[in-house]
Design a protein around this motif. Structure first.
Motif, PDB file in Angstrom:
ATOM      1  N   ILE A  72      10.378  15.839 -23.437  1.00 50.65           N
ATOM      2  CA  ILE A  72       9.918  17.104 -24.307  1.00 50.65           C
ATOM      3  C   ILE A  72       8.495  17.575 -25.336  1.00 50.65           C
ATOM      4  O   ILE A  72       7.545  16.896 -25.558  1.00 50.65           O
ATOM      5  N   ARG A  73       8.987  18.805 -25.180  1.00 52.92           N
ATOM      6  CA  ARG A  73       7.416  19.697 -25.501  1.00 52.92           C
ATOM      7  C   ARG A  73       7.641  20.879 -25.880  1.00 52.92           C
ATOM      8  O   ARG A  73       8.713  20.958 -25.686  1.00 52.92           O
ATOM      9  N   GLU A  74       6.726  21.614 -26.608  1.00 57.11           N
ATOM     10  CA  GLU A  74       6.149  22.487 -26.830  1.00 57.11           C
ATOM     11  C   GLU A  74       5.343  23.353 -25.984  1.00 57.11           C
ATOM     12  O   GLU A  74       4.418  23.292 -25.340  1.00 57.11           O
ATOM     13  N   LEU A  75       6.083  24.741 -25.824  1.00 60.08           N
ATOM     14  CA  LEU A  75       5.628  25.502 -25.256  1.00 60.08           C
ATOM     15  C   LEU A  75       5.733  27.250 -25.476  1.00 60.08           C
ATOM     16  O   LEU A  75       6.778  27.198 -26.489  1.00 60.08           O
ATOM     17  N   LYS A  76       4.809  27.962 -25.685  1.00 61.75           N
ATOM     18  CA  LYS A  76       4.304  28.904 -26.840  1.00 61.75           C
ATOM     19  C   LYS A  76       4.898  30.268 -25.281  1.00 61.75           C
ATOM     20  O   LYS A  76       4.562  30.710 -24.700  1.00 61.75           O
ATOM     21  N   PHE A  77       5.512  30.819 -25.966  1.00 60.21           N
ATOM     22  CA  PHE A  77       6.037  31.826 -25.870  1.00 60.21           C
ATOM     23  C   PHE A  77       6.314  33.339 -26.190  1.00 60.21           C
ATOM     24  O   PHE A  77       7.230  33.240 -27.492  1.00 60.21           O
ATOM     25  N   LYS A  78       5.138  34.500 -25.697  1.00 59.60           N
ATOM     26  CA  LYS A  78       4.718  35.446 -26.309  1.00 59.60           C
ATOM     27  C   LYS A  78       4.324  34.902 -27.834  1.00 59.60           C
ATOM     28  O   LYS A  78       2.995  33.970 -28.075  1.00 59.60           O
ATOM     29  N   ASP A  79       4.907  35.538 -28.993  1.00 55.82           N
ATOM     30  CA  ASP A  79       3.768  34.741 -30.183  1.00 55.82           C
ATOM     31  C   ASP A  79       4.792  33.730 -30.374  1.00 55.82           C
ATOM     32  O   ASP A  79       4.978  33.083 -31.968  1.00 55.82           O
ATOM     33  N   LYS A  80       6.189  32.656 -30.228  1.00 53.74           N
ATOM     34  CA  LYS A  80       6.914  32.004 -30.061  1.00 53.74           C
ATOM     35  C   LYS A  80       6.212  30.712 -29.690  1.00 53.74           C
ATOM     36  O   LYS A  80       6.266  30.300 -28.612  1.00 53.74           O
ATOM     37  N   LEU A  81       6.523  29.912 -30.798  1.00 47.30           N
ATOM     38  CA  LEU A  81       6.683  27.610 -29.984  1.00 47.30           C
ATOM     39  C   LEU A  81       7.786  28.006 -30.181  1.00 47.30           C
ATOM     40  O   LEU A  81       8.581  27.523 -30.786  1.00 47.30           O
ATOM     41  N   LEU A  82       8.142  27.116 -28.459  1.00 49.86           N
ATOM     42  CA  LEU A  82       9.504  26.385 -28.354  1.00 49.86           C
ATOM     43  C   LEU A  82       9.619  25.221 -28.040  1.00 49.86           C
ATOM     44  O   LEU A  82       8.717  24.717 -27.877  1.00 49.86           O
ATOM     45  N   LYS A  83      10.553  24.259 -28.535  1.00 47.03           N
ATOM     46  CA  LYS A  83      10.660  22.932 -28.327  1.00 47.03           C
ATOM     47  C   LYS A  83      11.209  22.683 -26.673  1.00 47.03           C
ATOM     48  O   LYS A  83      12.552  23.216 -27.113  1.00 47.03           O
ATOM     49  N   ILE A  84      11.168  22.392 -26.119  1.00 46.77           N
ATOM     50  CA  ILE A  84      12.479  22.183 -24.903  1.00 46.77           C
ATOM     51  C   ILE A  84      12.583  20.604 -24.563  1.00 46.77           C
ATOM     52  O   ILE A  84      11.037  20.490 -23.904  1.00 46.77           O
ATOM     53  N   ALA A  85      13.133  20.611 -23.569  1.00 45.97           N
ATOM     54  CA  ALA A  85      13.014  18.966 -22.697  1.00 45.97           C
ATOM     55  C   ALA A  85      12.807  19.967 -21.551  1.00 45.97           C
ATOM     56  O   ALA A  85      13.944  20.248 -20.270  1.00 45.97           O
ATOM     57  N   GLN A  86      12.391  19.178 -20.670  1.00 41.98           N
ATOM     58  CA  GLN A  86      12.118  19.607 -19.256  1.00 41.98           C
ATOM     59  C   GLN A  86      12.273  18.133 -18.381  1.00 41.98           C
ATOM     60  O   GLN A  86      11.776  16.949 -18.764  1.00 41.98           O
ATOM     61  N   GLY A  87      13.981  18.982 -18.083  1.00 42.97           N
ATOM     62  CA  GLY A  87      14.775  17.717 -17.245  1.00 42.97           C
ATOM     63  C   GLY A  87      13.243  17.323 -15.396  1.00 42.97           C
ATOM     64  O   GLY A  87      12.821  18.402 -14.877  1.00 42.97           O
TER      65      GLY A  87
END
Length: 127
Positions: A72-87
């Motif tokens: 589980i990680r946070e990634l910045k996409f453009k100007d938005k912070l997204l919480k992503i589950a990396q399988g």
């Protein structure tokens, strides 16, 4: 999540040895076959990353039939912070029971992770 003969559950440190054995037994197929092995403690790779993670295993009464991990990680996409589950580290036993059953368990698991971890999405890698 389970039926009469299969059980999907979150793995614990007590599963480390069995996970190592299973994980190493399944090759990554391509132009060449690669078998990846882990240190004695299966989870040490994730622990060194310092990010939250979850590992799940699908088992019957005798053995592990599949495993998948999510970081589980946070990634910045453009100007938005997204919480992503990396399988990652998806392995499925090369038998009919595992192959035919895996998606029945895996798809609801994705929804469960999305809701519990409040993820915006998933990404995956082949490893």
């Amino acid at each position: 999540m389970s039926d009469s003969s299969l059980n999907l559950r979150e793995a614990t440190t007590a599963d480390s040895k069995a996970l190592n054995t299973f994980f190493t037994s399944i090759p990554t197929l391509g132009s060449i076959q690669i078998k990846i092995s882990r240190e004695d403690q299966f989870f040490s790779f994730y622990q060194r990353l310092g990010l939250p993670y979850k590992t799940y295993l699908l088992e019957d009464e005798k053995e592990i039939l599949g495993t998948a991990s999510f970081i589980i990680r946070e990634l910045k996409f453009k100007d938005k912070l997204l919480k992503i589950a990396q399988g990652c580290d998806l392995r499925i036993a090369q038998n009919r029971k595992a192959t035919l059953s895996w998606s029945k368990y895996y798809q609801p698991l994705l929804e469960e992770i999305r809701l519990k971890e409040k993820c915006d999405g998933f990404i995956t890698s082949i490893n």
